[in-house]
Design an enzyme around this catalytic site. Structure first.
Site, PDB file in Angstrom:
ATOM      1  N   HIS A 108      51.641  42.796  36.133  1.00  0.00           N
ATOM      2  CA  HIS A 108      51.723  42.190  37.431  1.00  0.00           C
ATOM      3  C   HIS A 108      52.009  43.355  38.715  1.00  0.00           C
ATOM      4  O   HIS A 108      50.104  43.089  38.764  1.00  0.00           O
ATOM      5  CB  HIS A 108      52.875  41.629  37.261  1.00  0.00           C
ATOM      6  N   GLU A 109      52.230  44.704  38.905  1.00  0.00           N
ATOM      7  CA  GLU A 109      51.946  45.178  40.034  1.00  0.00           C
ATOM      8  C   GLU A 109      50.633  46.175  39.472  1.00  0.00           C
ATOM      9  O   GLU A 109      49.706  46.334  40.496  1.00  0.00           O
ATOM     10  CB  GLU A 109      53.274  46.419  40.405  1.00  0.00           C
ATOM     11  N   HIS A 112      47.550  43.769  40.476  1.00  0.00           N
ATOM     12  CA  HIS A 112      47.150  44.381  41.662  1.00  0.00           C
ATOM     13  C   HIS A 112      46.427  44.905  41.508  1.00  0.00           C
ATOM     14  O   HIS A 112      45.096  45.048  42.429  1.00  0.00           O
ATOM     15  CB  HIS A 112      48.358  44.032  42.717  1.00  0.00           C
ATOM     16  N   GLU A 168      48.092  36.394  42.806  1.00  0.00           N
ATOM     17  CA  GLU A 168      48.748  36.305  41.951  1.00  0.00           C
ATOM     18  C   GLU A 168      48.683  36.207  40.797  1.00  0.00           C
ATOM     19  O   GLU A 168      49.366  36.996  39.694  1.00  0.00           O
ATOM     20  CB  GLU A 168      49.841  34.699  43.091  1.00  0.00           C
TER      21      GLU A 168
END
Length: 228
Positions: A108-109, A112, A168
């Site tokens: 997930h990070e 980004h 997100e």
């Protein structure tokens, strides 16, 4: 607001919106270094860093940007990314997650970074007063003259800035795909978010930071469950 103030604000906005990728990376690296100096990094031979290294062994770079995944030794529940490929995971978060769940969060990070969200976060932070000070210092090649307080304030703004719901969703999808490509159980994406939601419901002080920058984990978990 006076005419002088308006001119100053307009100039700062122009500087922040026209900042180059090279300058963006310079600010990101400075913020990452400041964050590392203000936290305790897990030793390379610790169980935490070894675990992260094992999970992220195939996650070396994204969009040509080398990834640097390390662990902060703290009970806080959090993780963050910088546009230069810096990924930091907190040991308190690791203690709460199994390997599939943790890999989803790392993915997930990285998402980004891959989707350019962290660049947007840096750009937004540069619109603040301390950010404008940093732009000025950068332009005159005097980043080193920034006070620890100035750089600390800037770093905090970068880390604590909230992503949009669209950001997100994109990062969640990237994390889910990371699980799939690694041959892991995609259900880990759902249970990771459900755990964060449950900790938030219990008013855990350790998840306050995570939920302030990664909102609505329960709704996100439901969306991913429908997708797998």
């Amino acid at each position: 607001m006076s005419a002088t103030d308006m001119m100053s604000t307009g100039s700062s906005l122009l500087e922040a919106t026209s900042i180059t990728d090279a300058q963006m990376m310079q600010e990101a690296r400075a913020a990452a270094v400041a964050s590392d100096q203000n936290n305790i990094l897990a030793p390379s031979n610790s169980k935490y860093q070894k675990r992260v290294n094992k999970l992220a062994k195939n996650l070396k770079s994204v969009n040509g940007i080398p990834l640097n995944v390390k662990v902060y030794m703290t009970k806080d529940i959090n993780a963050f990314a910088m546009p230069d490929g810096t990924i930091r995971v907190y040991s308190g978060l690791m203690d709460s997650m199994n390997d599939d769940e943790l890999l989803f969060i790392v993915g997930h990070e990285i998402g980004h970074v891959a989707k350019g969200h962290t660049k947007q976060r840096i750009r937004a932070s540069l619109l603040t007063k301390v950010g404008r000070d940093i732009i000025t210092k950068t332009a005159s090649q005097q980043v080193a003259t920034l006070t620890a307080s100035q750089l600390g304030d800037f770093t905090e703004k970068v880390i604590n800035a909230q992503f949009s719901q669209a950001n997100e969703r994109e990062a969640d999808d990237y994390g889910l795909e990371t699980l799939k490509q690694s041959g892991k159980n995609p259900e880990g994406a759902v249970t990771a978010l459900e755990k964060l939601a449950a900790m938030g419901d219990s008013n855990s002080t350790f998840v306050t930071q995570m939920l302030s920058t990664h909102p609505e984990p329960k709704a996100r978990a439901e969306r991913i469950r429908k997708a797998i």
